[in-house]
Design a protein around this motif. Sequence first.
Motif, PDB file in Angstrom:
ATOM      1  N   ASP A  43      14.564  13.378   2.982  1.00  0.00           N
ATOM      2  CA  ASP A  43      15.197  14.362   4.100  1.00  0.00           C
ATOM      3  C   ASP A  43      13.892  15.009   4.590  1.00  0.00           C
ATOM      4  OD1 ASP A  43      14.751  15.793   1.914  1.00  0.00           O
ATOM      5  OD2 ASP A  43      16.613  16.910   1.839  1.00  0.00           O
ATOM      6  N   LYS A  44      12.821  14.613   4.121  1.00  0.00           N
ATOM      7  CA  LYS A  44      11.529  15.380   4.493  1.00  0.00           C
ATOM      8  C   LYS A  44      10.376  14.243   5.026  1.00  0.00           C
ATOM      9  CE  LYS A  44      11.948  19.379   1.309  1.00  0.00           C
ATOM     10  NZ  LYS A  44      12.808  18.822   0.608  1.00  0.00           N
ATOM     11  N   PRO A  45       9.472  14.690   5.908  1.00  0.00           N
ATOM     12  CA  PRO A  45       8.389  13.497   6.295  1.00  0.00           C
ATOM     13  C   PRO A  45       7.522  13.410   5.054  1.00  0.00           C
ATOM     14  CG  PRO A  45       7.997  15.628   7.165  1.00  0.00           C
ATOM     15  CD  PRO A  45       9.378  15.749   6.698  1.00  0.00           C
ATOM     16  N   ILE A  46       6.976  12.056   4.976  1.00  0.00           N
ATOM     17  CA  ILE A  46       6.287  11.827   3.752  1.00  0.00           C
ATOM     18  C   ILE A  46       5.073  11.165   4.216  1.00  0.00           C
ATOM     19  CG2 ILE A  46       8.091  11.424   2.352  1.00  0.00           C
ATOM     20  CD1 ILE A  46       7.687   8.212   2.441  1.00  0.00           C
ATOM     21  N   GLU A  47       3.957  11.058   3.313  1.00  0.00           N
ATOM     22  CA  GLU A  47       2.851  10.287   3.415  1.00  0.00           C
ATOM     23  C   GLU A  47       2.719   9.460   2.113  1.00  0.00           C
ATOM     24  OE1 GLU A  47      -0.893  12.201   2.250  1.00  0.00           O
ATOM     25  OE2 GLU A  47      -2.244  11.108   3.745  1.00  0.00           O
ATOM     26  N   ALA A  48       2.958   8.272   2.346  1.00  0.00           N
ATOM     27  CA  ALA A  48       2.739   7.142   1.369  1.00  0.00           C
ATOM     28  C   ALA A  48       1.427   6.618   1.269  1.00  0.00           C
ATOM     29  CB  ALA A  48       3.681   6.028   1.730  1.00  0.00           C
ATOM     30  N   VAL A  49       0.883   6.618  -0.043  1.00  0.00           N
ATOM     31  CA  VAL A  49      -0.498   6.402  -0.382  1.00  0.00           C
ATOM     32  C   VAL A  49      -0.318   4.913  -1.472  1.00  0.00           C
ATOM     33  CG1 VAL A  49      -2.578   7.106  -1.602  1.00  0.00           C
ATOM     34  CG2 VAL A  49      -1.400   8.690  -0.231  1.00  0.00           C
ATOM     35  N   PHE A  50      -1.021   3.921  -1.107  1.00  0.00           N
ATOM     36  CA  PHE A  50      -0.947   2.595  -1.791  1.00  0.00           C
ATOM     37  C   PHE A  50      -2.310   2.335  -2.128  1.00  0.00           C
ATOM     38  CE2 PHE A  50       0.573  -2.008  -1.664  1.00  0.00           C
ATOM     39  CZ  PHE A  50       0.836  -2.099  -3.109  1.00  0.00           C
ATOM     40  N   VAL A  51      -2.795   2.173  -3.389  1.00  0.00           N
ATOM     41  CA  VAL A  51      -4.030   1.751  -3.972  1.00  0.00           C
ATOM     42  C   VAL A  51      -3.522   0.322  -4.193  1.00  0.00           C
ATOM     43  CG1 VAL A  51      -6.114   2.009  -5.212  1.00  0.00           C
ATOM     44  CG2 VAL A  51      -4.887   3.925  -4.196  1.00  0.00           C
ATOM     45  N   PHE A  52      -4.435  -0.710  -3.841  1.00  0.00           N
ATOM     46  CA  PHE A  52      -4.137  -2.123  -4.154  1.00  0.00           C
ATOM     47  C   PHE A  52      -5.281  -2.935  -4.258  1.00  0.00           C
ATOM     48  CE2 PHE A  52      -3.693  -1.692   0.328  1.00  0.00           C
ATOM     49  CZ  PHE A  52      -4.203  -2.949   0.797  1.00  0.00           C
ATOM     50  N   PRO A  53      -5.236  -4.132  -4.704  1.00  0.00           N
ATOM     51  CA  PRO A  53      -6.340  -4.972  -5.030  1.00  0.00           C
ATOM     52  C   PRO A  53      -6.312  -6.190  -3.883  1.00  0.00           C
ATOM     53  CG  PRO A  53      -4.588  -5.883  -6.567  1.00  0.00           C
ATOM     54  CD  PRO A  53      -4.148  -4.739  -5.839  1.00  0.00           C
ATOM     55  N   LEU A  54      -7.814  -6.463  -3.378  1.00  0.00           N
ATOM     56  CA  LEU A  54      -7.661  -7.825  -2.540  1.00  0.00           C
ATOM     57  C   LEU A  54      -8.816  -8.560  -3.174  1.00  0.00           C
ATOM     58  CD1 LEU A  54      -7.496  -6.508   1.180  1.00  0.00           C
ATOM     59  CD2 LEU A  54      -5.789  -7.710  -0.006  1.00  0.00           C
ATOM     60  N   PRO A  55      -9.108  -9.936  -2.902  1.00  0.00           N
ATOM     61  CA  PRO A  55      -9.891 -10.578  -3.427  1.00  0.00           C
ATOM     62  C   PRO A  55     -11.559  -9.849  -2.919  1.00  0.00           C
ATOM     63  CG  PRO A  55      -8.499 -11.967  -2.228  1.00  0.00           C
ATOM     64  CD  PRO A  55      -8.013 -10.596  -2.091  1.00  0.00           C
ATOM     65  N   ASP A 107     -13.291  -4.862  -4.160  1.00  0.00           N
ATOM     66  CA  ASP A 107     -11.852  -5.539  -4.307  1.00  0.00           C
ATOM     67  C   ASP A 107     -10.863  -4.392  -4.459  1.00  0.00           C
ATOM     68  OD1 ASP A 107     -12.700  -4.615  -6.815  1.00  0.00           O
ATOM     69  OD2 ASP A 107     -12.072  -6.464  -7.937  1.00  0.00           O
ATOM     70  N   ILE A 108     -10.963  -3.278  -4.009  1.00  0.00           N
ATOM     71  CA  ILE A 108      -9.725  -2.135  -4.239  1.00  0.00           C
ATOM     72  C   ILE A 108      -9.857  -1.471  -2.650  1.00  0.00           C
ATOM     73  CG2 ILE A 108      -9.176  -0.039  -5.137  1.00  0.00           C
ATOM     74  CD1 ILE A 108     -10.294  -0.770  -7.763  1.00  0.00           C
ATOM     75  N   PHE A 109      -8.466  -1.449  -2.212  1.00  0.00           N
ATOM     76  CA  PHE A 109      -8.274  -0.931  -0.933  1.00  0.00           C
ATOM     77  C   PHE A 109      -7.212   0.249  -1.096  1.00  0.00           C
ATOM     78  CE2 PHE A 109     -10.429  -4.427   0.655  1.00  0.00           C
ATOM     79  CZ  PHE A 109     -10.889  -4.365   1.943  1.00  0.00           C
TER      80      PHE A 109
END
Length: 808
Positions: A43-55, A107-109
């Motif tokens: 019920d509130k605005p959010i900021e989503a943070v995703f740390v993930f691998p790429l080649p 390799d981390i974004f």
Amino acid sequence: MNCCGLLDPEQQPVPLKSIEVQLEVKDHVATVVSTLIYENKEDKPIEAVFVFPLPGDAAVCHFSAKIGQTEIVAEVKEKQEAREEYDDALSSGQQAFLLEESEQSPDIFSLKVGSLPPGESASIRLEYVIELAVEADDGLRFCLPAVLNPRYQPQGSEGASVQVTSVPASQVPYTLSFSARVSSPRPISKVESSCSLDPLQYLNTEQTQATVKLAAGHKFDRDVELLIYYKDAHQPTAVVEAGQASAKPGTLMGDPVVMLSLYPEFPQAVMSSLASCGEFVFLLDRSGSMDCPTDNSEQQETRIGSARDTLLLLLKSLPMGCYFNIYSFGSTYKHIFPKSVEYSEKTMEEALKKVGEMTADLGGTEILQPLKHIYSQPCIPNQPRQLFVFTDGEVWNTKEITSLVKNNSAFHRCFSFGIGEGASSALINGLAKEGGGHAQFITGTERMQPKVMQSLRFALQPAVQDISVTWDLPKGVSVTVLSPPISAIFQGQRSLVYAQLTGQSSEAAEGCVTVKYNLAGHPSQNQLTFNLKPAEDTGLTVHRLGGRSLIRCLEMEEKEDGGKPDEGVKKRVVELSVQSGVSSAYTAFIAVNKDNSEPIQGPLMRRNVPTPMFYSMMQCAMPMAGPGLPGMAMACAMPGPQMRLKSCAMPSPLMLNLCSAVTTADAIMSCDMSCDEPAEFGKFLEKVEDPDLTMPKQPRRDPLLELVSLQKASGCWLLDPALAAVLGKKSKKVEKAKPSAVNQEVWATILALMWLHGFKVDAKEEWELLAMKAVSWLRAQKAPCVTECIEAGNTLLGCKVQKDALGL
């Protein structure tokens, strides 16, 4: 509050709902499009943070967001400028999206989805291009890293670490779908994977186009790996791609770019004589994570156990007359000998005894110091140094490590092995690329030994020297090479060259490139003639790969003597990145939705999206490694410079598993945990003492490894009860079958070779080198009655091995 930064789905809903990945492979280049669907059910605005691998060698070239019917395409900007624009947008109530590459490891974004209002969805599209690596069996390898294990950051190291939120694979709260379309001038023979695939569907009768999908229900317990096989062996090719019509001629994007794939063929006479000298230095990771099983199967062989078996094969396969040493590392490092020693029966046995005692008990993953020590040792005259690095690759300071290897590349070749799911592709590929060697990845149920022995064969190939590339182009056309100079050439392995072609010619429409090199004292060369007319329908793939190649070259050069970034190089990288639309360490993709006229009200709630951690990491007993507990911090989800566990409000089952190595109350208290509930802490202590958490027993040793362990450094075997046991015979029966004119060592060695050829031919690539050593020993004995021995051996062992097959 989350224990160790791990996400509790009940306390913090995860806004990422699904990931859809579409892979398009054209010959040996792949385009990958990922679509991530975010939905805010709070019920509130959010900021989503995703740390993930790429080649690590991917060229990220497109990032866009779609909210409702509005699509915003991100621009590449200087990183600090992009961050400020993102923050300004959020503070003014606008939606914004930021994608940036880690400065320490390419390799981390990190992806930030900012100001997602209650009830709203956003679709994020991320695109990258990549060359597919050629495997030993000519397969092309594509890996979609689904697993991001926490990276170890040594104490005192510079740079802030990216905070990785990880959960066990079974608890990943979003879904993954994956489909691939493959096309090639040559027929596609098969596509294999470590994951379950739906059957391959051919799209034409020539079988040059096909599609394949990941079966439903992917468990996130492994990276998604595809191996693509074409019917004909790889051939040298050249692809010329037209420049962008809107870009200025003379610039990277305005000119044509050529991609050359070279497959040098060495003369057979040179290849048949493997080197009998060299200094072989083996560097083995003994950090706590190496105690994890190699995969999630019932067998439960650990990474360190597999590495021990591999070192046995390597030591038995080394040529007489070479030098060797073995280092191991964790938070500290050790070596078996103070300096490299000559290979002999005595030194081999001493090393094997120490290898057999090695366990994953050295804490964190600090590879920099042992490398510095190895490079500080003087090289041995006429013994080319060959470095073999075995690691699960969970390090933070990737660029610092690869830079050190590059600075010492003139004095050695480096062969690297990434063990297990989530091994850093940037580290493993970077070590081999900068060290002029070859990289291998061992994942799932793959055996480490065949891949390592293939690299040993590469190491025993004569070192290629004096490599030069010359271009013969029509008048009016000039070339700017975008790739680093070719530093290593191996038989049958691909070398890639990117180059920008400036100007036009009214004359010939063909160009020619010649690679010259010196091989074992013989001048050699390979030539490739190509058409300068651009190919159709390639988009800008080759330009982006060429741009990425040049950006990576410049990033490796960017450190000045004082260790500060070279501002001139940094400026050039930013210009190239913005011009080509390809990510770099100094830029980021930024998109701001300027259409949402009404500012989004209320404070933003930050939500970290978890990545899967390899299941076995959850179960690994992480040994304590002294003050600061680097070994344990590596297993936890939030490594940081302090190397302390985050305080725990509520121990989760995962946390209890991670701390299962702690055996005393003092050690537990030093974890710096402030658990609020005494009852919970009591359960935690009970869990620590639970015998069910101990690692399962190792499986019984493979008979092949038993036989290999009995071989002497010279290449022969002794006739003793241990050999008879491996052959499955009684000692007296083996001795009685021996022809009278033959001595015991010759008889034993012939029997061992026959057993290998008769019963272990499927593992030939593992024992081929040590068998060649045995054959050389037999020839030196000038033994009589070899034919009679083989006949007697066939009768004894119940096989039908021919004398020719043994190489006698």
